[in-house]
Design a protein around this motif. Sequence first.
Motif, mmCIF file in Angstrom:
data_model
loop_
_atom_site.group_PDB
_atom_site.id
_atom_site.type_symbol
_atom_site.label_atom_id
_atom_site.label_comp_id
_atom_site.label_asym_id
_atom_site.label_seq_id
_atom_site.Cartn_x
_atom_site.Cartn_y
_atom_site.Cartn_z
ATOM 1 N N ALA A 48 49.569 -3.257 -18.091
ATOM 2 C CA ALA A 48 49.270 -4.610 -18.579
ATOM 3 C C ALA A 48 47.764 -4.839 -18.579
ATOM 4 O O ALA A 48 47.082 -4.537 -17.591
ATOM 5 C CB ALA A 48 49.953 -5.647 -17.691
ATOM 6 N N GLY A 49 47.269 -5.348 -19.694
ATOM 7 C CA GLY A 49 45.862 -5.761 -19.758
ATOM 8 C C GLY A 49 44.849 -4.639 -19.641
ATOM 9 O O GLY A 49 43.725 -4.871 -19.222
ATOM 10 N N THR A 50 45.249 -3.396 -19.945
ATOM 11 C CA THR A 50 44.249 -2.316 -19.958
ATOM 12 C C THR A 50 44.286 -1.623 -21.310
ATOM 13 O O THR A 50 45.359 -1.474 -21.902
ATOM 14 C CB THR A 50 44.481 -1.275 -18.838
ATOM 15 N N ASP A 51 43.127 -1.203 -21.796
ATOM 16 C CA ASP A 51 43.151 -0.452 -23.059
ATOM 17 C C ASP A 51 42.903 1.033 -22.785
ATOM 18 O O ASP A 51 42.668 1.816 -23.693
ATOM 19 C CB ASP A 51 42.111 -1.008 -24.044
ATOM 20 N N SER A 52 42.972 1.423 -21.506
ATOM 21 C CA SER A 52 42.720 2.834 -21.211
ATOM 22 C C SER A 52 43.980 3.696 -21.367
ATOM 23 O O SER A 52 43.915 4.912 -21.278
ATOM 24 C CB SER A 52 42.130 3.003 -19.810
ATOM 25 N N VAL A 53 45.145 3.043 -21.572
ATOM 26 C CA VAL A 53 46.355 3.807 -21.910
ATOM 27 C C VAL A 53 46.969 3.165 -23.141
ATOM 28 O O VAL A 53 46.851 1.960 -23.346
ATOM 29 C CB VAL A 53 47.416 3.803 -20.782
ATOM 30 N N ASP A 54 47.635 3.972 -23.975
ATOM 31 C CA ASP A 54 48.303 3.380 -25.123
ATOM 32 C C ASP A 54 49.815 3.490 -24.944
ATOM 33 O O ASP A 54 50.290 4.013 -23.934
ATOM 34 C CB ASP A 54 47.826 4.021 -26.432
ATOM 35 N N ALA A 55 50.552 2.996 -25.944
ATOM 36 C CA ALA A 55 52.010 2.911 -25.814
ATOM 37 C C ALA A 55 52.648 4.287 -25.632
ATOM 38 O O ALA A 55 53.768 4.390 -25.141
ATOM 39 C CB ALA A 55 52.585 2.218 -27.038
ATOM 40 N N GLN A 56 51.932 5.338 -26.026
ATOM 41 C CA GLN A 56 52.516 6.679 -25.905
ATOM 42 C C GLN A 56 51.876 7.513 -24.795
ATOM 43 O O GLN A 56 52.109 8.716 -24.703
ATOM 44 C CB GLN A 56 52.416 7.407 -27.261
#
Length: 266
Positions: free
Chosen positions: A64-72
Amino acid sequence: MATNTPTSAHYIGIDIGGTGIKGALVNLEKGIVQGSLTHLPTPQPATPAQVAEVVAQITAELTAGTDSVDAQSPVGVTYPGIVSHGISRSAANMDKAFINLDINNLFTERLRRPVSVINDADAAGLAEARCGAGRGTKGTVLVITLGTGIGSALIFDGQLVPNTELGHLSIDGFDAEIRASAVAREREGLTWKDYSVRLQRYFSELEFIFSPELIIIGGGISQRTDEYLPYLKLRTPVVPATLRNEAGIYGAARHAATARTLLAVA
Ligand code: BGC
């Protein structure tokens, strides 16, 4: 070591234990766990569906609220039993419904992300052997985790031989973990000195069978080696794990990364 600086190339590592489930984002390039760990209690009974639910909650919280991981972004998950080709084959300290379950598939469907499951001690052992107390040691390294059960990882020249299950060696007619796990010490109210007699018997047997270069002790009581290491007489050096409670998380994430690489080249 933990840091809060976000970067790309993150994986998610989750470590399932008998009493708690913990997870974190892992930066494999830097070799570190990113930010703080998220913990939840292991559900009781620890049925596959309930455990999957907790793993999903931890994943949701971490992402939640991080862009360091994506949906995959892949998730590495440890499991405290034999895991062969994504199927759990034993459940010494877990609900028996895990036996012969496609555990990779269960978690992949629940999390809607690629998941790779690895034995808990194998994950911690890989991490310790490569980045922790065993870093740089050639030859045979044994990582033994003393907790609810006894977990083992056999590493040779940095490569893991998976699912060794040395906590279930039969010694003097007993399954080793029944007498020598950290929980056995608590359950029987043993002093550290009495407990070290059990450990001496167990480690002597391991030393006789494997002639390792190094034995690394992991699990909760790896932080209390002053209490029992002085009593042990072995020719093999015995040292505590250094990655503490991050080892399983780190090893799981690394395993997920390896699985993804293998899929990409297949
Ligand atoms: C299990 C192992 C596990 C160890 C530590 C044992 O009872 O059989 O697979 O690694 O406990 O959790």
